[in-house]
Design an enzyme around this catalytic site. Sequence first.
Site, PDB file in Angstrom:
ATOM      1  N   ARG A 224       0.834  -1.200   0.000  1.00  0.00           N
ATOM      2  CA  ARG A 224       0.000   0.000   0.000  1.00  0.00           C
ATOM      3  C   ARG A 224       0.874   1.257   0.000  1.00  0.00           C
ATOM      4  NH1 ARG A 224      -1.055  -0.956   6.273  1.00  0.00           N
ATOM      5  NH2 ARG A 224       0.316   0.683   7.036  1.00  0.00           N
ATOM      6  N   GLY A 225       0.211   2.424   0.020  1.00  0.00           N
ATOM      7  CA  GLY A 225       0.910   3.709   0.164  1.00  0.00           C
ATOM      8  C   GLY A 225       1.984   3.918  -0.892  1.00  0.00           C
ATOM      9  N   ILE A 226       3.117   4.415  -0.439  1.00  0.00           N
ATOM     10  CA  ILE A 226       4.213   4.746  -1.348  1.00  0.00           C
ATOM     11  C   ILE A 226       4.726   3.492  -2.068  1.00  0.00           C
ATOM     12  CG2 ILE A 226       6.606   5.581  -1.406  1.00  0.00           C
ATOM     13  CD1 ILE A 226       5.788   7.521   0.923  1.00  0.00           C
ATOM     14  N   ASP A 268       8.109 -11.045   6.695  1.00  0.00           N
ATOM     15  CA  ASP A 268       8.350 -10.002   7.700  1.00  0.00           C
ATOM     16  C   ASP A 268       9.858  -9.732   7.705  1.00  0.00           C
ATOM     17  OD1 ASP A 268       8.889  -8.496   9.932  1.00  0.00           O
ATOM     18  OD2 ASP A 268       7.361  -9.481  11.158  1.00  0.00           O
ATOM     19  N   GLY A 297       8.425   0.748   6.166  1.00  0.00           N
ATOM     20  CA  GLY A 297       8.747   1.555   7.344  1.00  0.00           C
ATOM     21  C   GLY A 297       7.556   1.620   8.274  1.00  0.00           C
ATOM     22  N   LYS A 302       5.856   8.469  20.320  1.00  0.00           N
ATOM     23  CA  LYS A 302       5.697   8.813  21.750  1.00  0.00           C
ATOM     24  C   LYS A 302       6.879   9.721  22.086  1.00  0.00           C
ATOM     25  CE  LYS A 302       2.479   6.571  24.279  1.00  0.00           C
ATOM     26  NZ  LYS A 302       1.238   7.226  24.014  1.00  0.00           N
ATOM     27  N   TYR A 360      11.871   7.185  15.304  1.00  0.00           N
ATOM     28  CA  TYR A 360      11.718   7.260  13.838  1.00  0.00           C
ATOM     29  C   TYR A 360      12.822   8.124  13.226  1.00  0.00           C
ATOM     30  CZ  TYR A 360       9.188   8.042   9.394  1.00  0.00           C
ATOM     31  OH  TYR A 360       8.806   8.118   8.074  1.00  0.00           O
ATOM     32  N   LYS A 364      15.670   7.136  10.534  1.00  0.00           N
ATOM     33  CA  LYS A 364      15.706   7.751   9.202  1.00  0.00           C
ATOM     34  C   LYS A 364      16.999   8.545   8.982  1.00  0.00           C
ATOM     35  CE  LYS A 364      11.755   6.207   7.642  1.00  0.00           C
ATOM     36  NZ  LYS A 364      11.705   5.270   6.511  1.00  0.00           N
ATOM     37  N   THR A 395      -0.853   9.625   2.581  1.00  0.00           N
ATOM     38  CA  THR A 395      -1.026   8.169   2.705  1.00  0.00           C
ATOM     39  C   THR A 395      -1.745   7.885   4.026  1.00  0.00           C
ATOM     40  OG1 THR A 395       1.008   7.794   3.970  1.00  0.00           O
ATOM     41  CG2 THR A 395       1.202   7.690   1.567  1.00  0.00           C
TER      42      THR A 395
END
Length: 454
Positions: A224-226, A268, A297, A302, A360, A364, A395
């Site tokens: 899905r998405g990108i 996975d 990704g 949090k 994250y 990245k 997205t």
Amino acid sequence: MTDRYASFVRSGAGRTLVKRLGLPDPPRLRRHTPGDPLAPGPVLLGAATGGRLAEPVGRFLAAAGVELRDPGAADPATDGQRYAALVFDATGITDSTDLRQLYDFFHPHARSVLPSGRVVVLGTPPTECGSPREATAQRALEGLTRSIGKEFGRGVTAQLVYVTKAPDAGSWTSLEATLRFLLSGRSAYVSGQVVRVGAGTAEPPADWDRPLDGQVVLVTGAARGIGAALARVLARDGARVVALDVPAAGDELATVANEIGGTAVQLDLTATDAPARLAEHLAGRHGRVDVVVHNAGITRDKTLGRMDADRWDSVVDVNLSSQERINDVLLERELIPAGGRIVSVSSIAGIAGNRGQTNYATSKAGVVGLVESLAPALRERQISVNAVAPGFIETRLTARIPLVLREAGRRMNSMSQGGLPVDVAETIGWLAWPASGAVSGNVVRVCGQSLLGA
Ligand code: NAD
């Protein structure tokens, strides 16, 4: 996900309100469809005195069917000509006093660029300049291009392309590929970027409308998405796509793979045996993988003080460590041949940092480190390594952001709108082309020139 504000401002009532209140006015961006001309209008090509690139660039563009205009013959005061692009070879600028030539070229034509037009400045990497004065002047080009990106509006993009002073055949092919990407609708949401074209091996395609013909491409996170957009764009451009995602996304993955005539791999990436299983699949089915796109990704947001260790571990593992493990195995088993490409998906959060995303942003930024360290290490093997850093892309991932933050993310860029998955896909596609081999070690943002981390 729909951008209701953008739809509204394109309506009659919306247009009036936007004008009266001075609200953001997201333009409709020109995006690529196969068969499009490279530039939908004439291109003005100029050069500073002594520039070394205008002549070869003029040849590529003319051969690509672009109608070229010479600034000496153009009189903006009387001819009213509008341009699809302004291209300026600034490599002849060797001293700050020569920078005036930028003004002389751009000032008279600043208001004659068509909507979704292009500005491209060509320079010499400051690290390769012969004197501090030349390096200073060449570094100054960044300020000009980034400002034009912010100033011209109406979907006009502006980029700086630094081309090595010692070009080989691969450099010329990759410069042509880069210009074909930057001038076309493929780069609709890329602006304010600096691209470096070095030396290297690069192969021009038989047909520039199918620049990935016959290439075996792995896309992770393709359900899905990108990732799904990537699978479609790369297949459209001629690639044989191996689409990978977690077993839980098996149905969506199968739909994407079937639609493009690719194959689906349910795996996975964090499983201990994932790299070996993937390597066996690629070796058995195709004998190789020409392009590896690390797109999968996750986010587990949090603030650091409230973040449990699982959130930290899972994000770093999926977004960064799994990429390293897969690269290691594919490279060790020599499944990525000479001419291979590795393209990783980073994020502007990895450049700017982001509240609530320490895990994250760490992962990245690590992807940027991976590109910077692996690109020189793999040069000998003729494998290029690059990253794209998306900004706000429409997205499911961004649909989850609270409304106010989401609106801010969408508007705080030179395009006043979020990008589409296809914009990231087209940029990855360009970096994956066999013609792009001399572009390595780059991190290209696909963020509409976001203010974050700018
Ligand atoms: P998405 O959540 O829609 O898709 C990610 C895909 O990765 C999913 O299909 C998911 O199942 C797959 N995936 C996750 N963990 C996996 C694992 N362990 N093994 C195999 N597959 C796994 O996200 P997206 O918005 O399409 O993002 C794609 C990439 O772009 C990500 O790396 C993301 O961090 C990056 N990115 C996105 C944005 C944005 O605005 N959407 C911005 C910056 C960066």
